[in-house]
Scaffold this motif. Structure first.
Motif, short mmCIF file in Angstrom:
data_model
loop_
_atom_site.label_atom_id
_atom_site.label_comp_id
_atom_site.label_asym_id
_atom_site.label_seq_id
_atom_site.Cartn_x
_atom_site.Cartn_y
_atom_site.Cartn_z
N GLY A 103 0.98 33.90 140.07
CA GLY A 103 1.89 32.29 140.24
C GLY A 103 2.59 32.13 141.01
N VAL A 104 1.30 32.27 142.49
CA VAL A 104 1.17 31.99 143.79
C VAL A 104 1.93 30.27 143.84
CG1 VAL A 104 0.33 33.82 143.83
CG2 VAL A 104 -0.95 31.62 144.21
N ASP A 105 2.06 30.51 145.29
CA ASP A 105 2.35 28.55 145.07
C ASP A 105 0.68 28.35 145.38
OD1 ASP A 105 4.96 28.41 145.21
OD2 ASP A 105 5.07 29.40 146.98
N TYR A 106 0.39 28.71 146.69
CA TYR A 106 -1.21 28.74 146.66
C TYR A 106 -2.10 29.90 146.94
CZ TYR A 106 0.31 28.92 151.44
OH TYR A 106 0.96 29.63 152.71
N VAL A 107 -3.22 29.65 146.98
CA VAL A 107 -4.76 30.64 147.75
C VAL A 107 -5.75 29.69 149.37
CG1 VAL A 107 -6.23 32.51 147.08
CG2 VAL A 107 -5.00 31.14 145.42
N GLU A 108 -5.14 30.90 150.18
CA GLU A 108 -5.77 30.18 151.06
C GLU A 108 -6.85 30.84 152.07
OE1 GLU A 108 -4.10 29.89 155.91
OE2 GLU A 108 -3.09 30.28 154.07
N LEU A 109 -8.05 30.04 152.21
CA LEU A 109 -8.75 31.35 152.75
C LEU A 109 -9.69 30.60 154.04
CD1 LEU A 109 -11.47 31.15 149.45
CD2 LEU A 109 -9.96 32.58 150.36
N ARG A 110 -9.12 31.56 155.62
CA ARG A 110 -9.49 30.97 156.36
C ARG A 110 -10.40 31.24 157.22
NH1 ARG A 110 -3.66 34.45 158.56
NH2 ARG A 110 -2.04 32.53 157.79
N ASP A 111 -10.89 29.87 157.88
CA ASP A 111 -11.97 29.97 158.69
C ASP A 111 -13.15 29.58 157.68
OD1 ASP A 111 -13.77 28.94 160.93
OD2 ASP A 111 -13.49 31.03 162.21
N THR A 112 -13.08 29.37 157.11
CA THR A 112 -14.10 29.12 155.41
C THR A 112 -14.59 28.01 155.07
OG1 THR A 112 -13.41 31.10 154.04
CG2 THR A 112 -14.18 29.66 152.63
N ALA A 113 -15.97 27.68 156.08
CA ALA A 113 -16.07 25.99 155.90
C ALA A 113 -16.27 25.38 154.41
CB ALA A 113 -17.86 26.13 156.31
N ASP A 114 -16.49 26.68 153.76
CA ASP A 114 -17.39 25.72 151.78
C ASP A 114 -16.56 26.50 150.91
OD1 ASP A 114 -19.41 24.08 153.06
OD2 ASP A 114 -20.92 26.40 153.06
N GLY A 115 -16.01 25.09 150.33
CA GLY A 115 -15.22 25.68 149.75
C GLY A 115 -16.27 25.34 148.19
N ALA A 116 -15.35 25.03 147.11
CA ALA A 116 -15.46 24.94 145.85
C ALA A 116 -15.03 23.99 144.56
CB ALA A 116 -15.78 26.12 144.56
N ASP A 117 -15.44 23.29 143.62
CA ASP A 117 -14.63 22.65 142.36
C ASP A 117 -13.00 23.21 142.73
OD1 ASP A 117 -16.51 20.70 142.58
OD2 ASP A 117 -16.81 22.39 140.15
N GLY A 118 -11.78 21.66 142.87
CA GLY A 118 -10.21 22.76 142.79
C GLY A 118 -10.08 22.96 144.16
N TRP A 119 -10.82 22.91 145.44
CA TRP A 119 -10.06 23.98 146.04
C TRP A 119 -10.37 22.94 148.06
CZ3 TRP A 119 -8.60 28.96 147.41
CH2 TRP A 119 -9.61 30.52 146.65
N VAL A 120 -8.67 22.91 148.33
CA VAL A 120 -8.93 21.57 149.37
C VAL A 120 -8.93 22.15 150.95
CG1 VAL A 120 -7.11 19.82 149.73
CG2 VAL A 120 -7.60 20.51 147.95
N PRO A 121 -9.66 21.23 151.63
CA PRO A 121 -10.24 21.91 152.37
C PRO A 121 -9.26 21.29 153.61
CG PRO A 121 -11.90 20.43 151.92
CD PRO A 121 -11.13 20.29 150.94
#
Length: 337
Positions: A103-121
């Motif tokens: 139930g987090v507000d968001y998940v954050e991946l730092r210094d990650t150039a490529d995401g996937a569907d549903g991820w916002v850069p």
């Protein structure tokens, strides 16, 4: 599925070309011990049971800044490491599923150039600065633009002494005062003691002294071929004596002495003093992309000092006496992940 041991995790990290200092296994215990945050280490295995991908996540709960999963909290990097695209996609699915489950507000991946569907850069906040260090001192000097080189030469001619420290005795008071002056709570001294204890020679403090007094100090990380000066602190007179310039120059020469060849100046926000300082040293910025998966939140987080809504708090913090700021900081800085 069997969880990886620290040794297996670090063996995978050591073999991966995109790994950073912040992927190392000891971070899970260090962050938990220093701040009380829970680590969630995601992984995938191949059909033979071999480790095929890892993603370290830290769960941060804050009344001020919300509830998040961050790779990696208190670090500038982290993100998924995988042998192939399928393993990477599996890690991202695990991360988004874990975020929903917690139930987090968001998940954050730092210094990650490529995401996937549903991820916002997001790539408009931070820029990184790095370049190879010329081994020869004269060639290293010539890497620095002429105007800044003249400032450094003048500082080197002053009576400044440099020491390598294995304790936080000199470093922490300088760091804590600098953070107060910037309007930001300082991380607790226990955290820095743990860094030195946990990472040994891969974590080092260099201090510049003037007339017997410590005036500038930096804690650096060493990983693979690079040195990263990460936390710094200085007295007001450091600017007039050039102690900060000598400090960074000394880190460069210390790295060469230890056999390292890349100076990683870390990240800075556009329009800030550190951003301009690094440009003055001849470093060119590269945009840093963070990936976000929004779970309960409807908009991207903006937890940084340039956010206008924090300006009153920053101004009030700058006016606190240093002992008062140091007493309160540990209760607040654990949220500044």
């Amino acid at each position: 599925m069997l969880s990886p041991t620290d040794a297996e995790w670090d063996e995978f990290v050591a073999a991966h070309p995109d790994a950073t200092f912040f992927h190392r296994a000891p971070w899970r215990r260090l962050v938990a011990t220093a701040f009380g945050h829970k680590a969630h280490d995601l992984f995938v295995r191949d059909e033979q049971g071999r480790l095929a991908g890892v993603l370290p996540l830290v769960e941060v709960r804050s009344r001020l800044f919300g509830h998040a999963l961050i790779s990696t909290a208190f670090c500038v990097g982290g993100g998924p490491l995988a042998r192939d695209a399928a393993s990477r996609d599996a890690l991202l699915r695990q991360a988004s599923e874990l975020g929903r489950r917690l139930g987090v507000d968001y998940v954050e991946l730092r210094d990650t150039a490529d995401g996937a569907d549903g991820w916002v850069p997001r790539s408009d906040l931070y820029f990184g600065f790095e370049r190879p260090i010329e081994p020869a001192e004269d060639a290293n000097l010539l890497q620095i633009p002429r105007k800044q080189r003249a400032v450094l030469r003048k500082a080197l001619a002053r009576d400044l002494q440099v020491t390598i420290d294995r304790t936080t005795e000199h470093f922490f008071p300088l760091y804590a005062k600098t953070m107060r002056d910037h309007g930001t709570p300082a991380l607790p001294r226990r955290y820095f003691d743990l860094l030195l204890e946990t990472f040994g020679g891969d974590c080092e403090i260099l201090t510049v002294h003037h007339e017997g007094q410590a005036v500038s100090s930096v804690l650096s990380y060493y990983f693979r071929d690079r040195v990263m000066p990460y936390y710094t602190g200085s007295r007001a007179e450091a600017r007039g004596t050039g102690a900060n310039d000598v400090m960074y120059w000394s880190v460069m020469r210390r790295a060469v002495e230890r056999g390292y060849g890349v100076f990683d100046f870390g990240r800075s926000k556009v329009g800030t003093g550190p951003y301009a300082f690094k440009r003055n040293w001849g470093f060119e910025p590269r945009p840093i992309t963070h990936q976000f998966h929004l779970v309960r939140s409807s908009e991207l987080p903006n937890v940084n000092p340039t956010n206008p809504k924090y300006q009153l708090l920053i101004g009030a913090w700058r006016r606190l006496p240093v002992p008062v700021a140091n007493a309160i900081s540990p209760f607040l800085s654990r949220s500044l992940a």
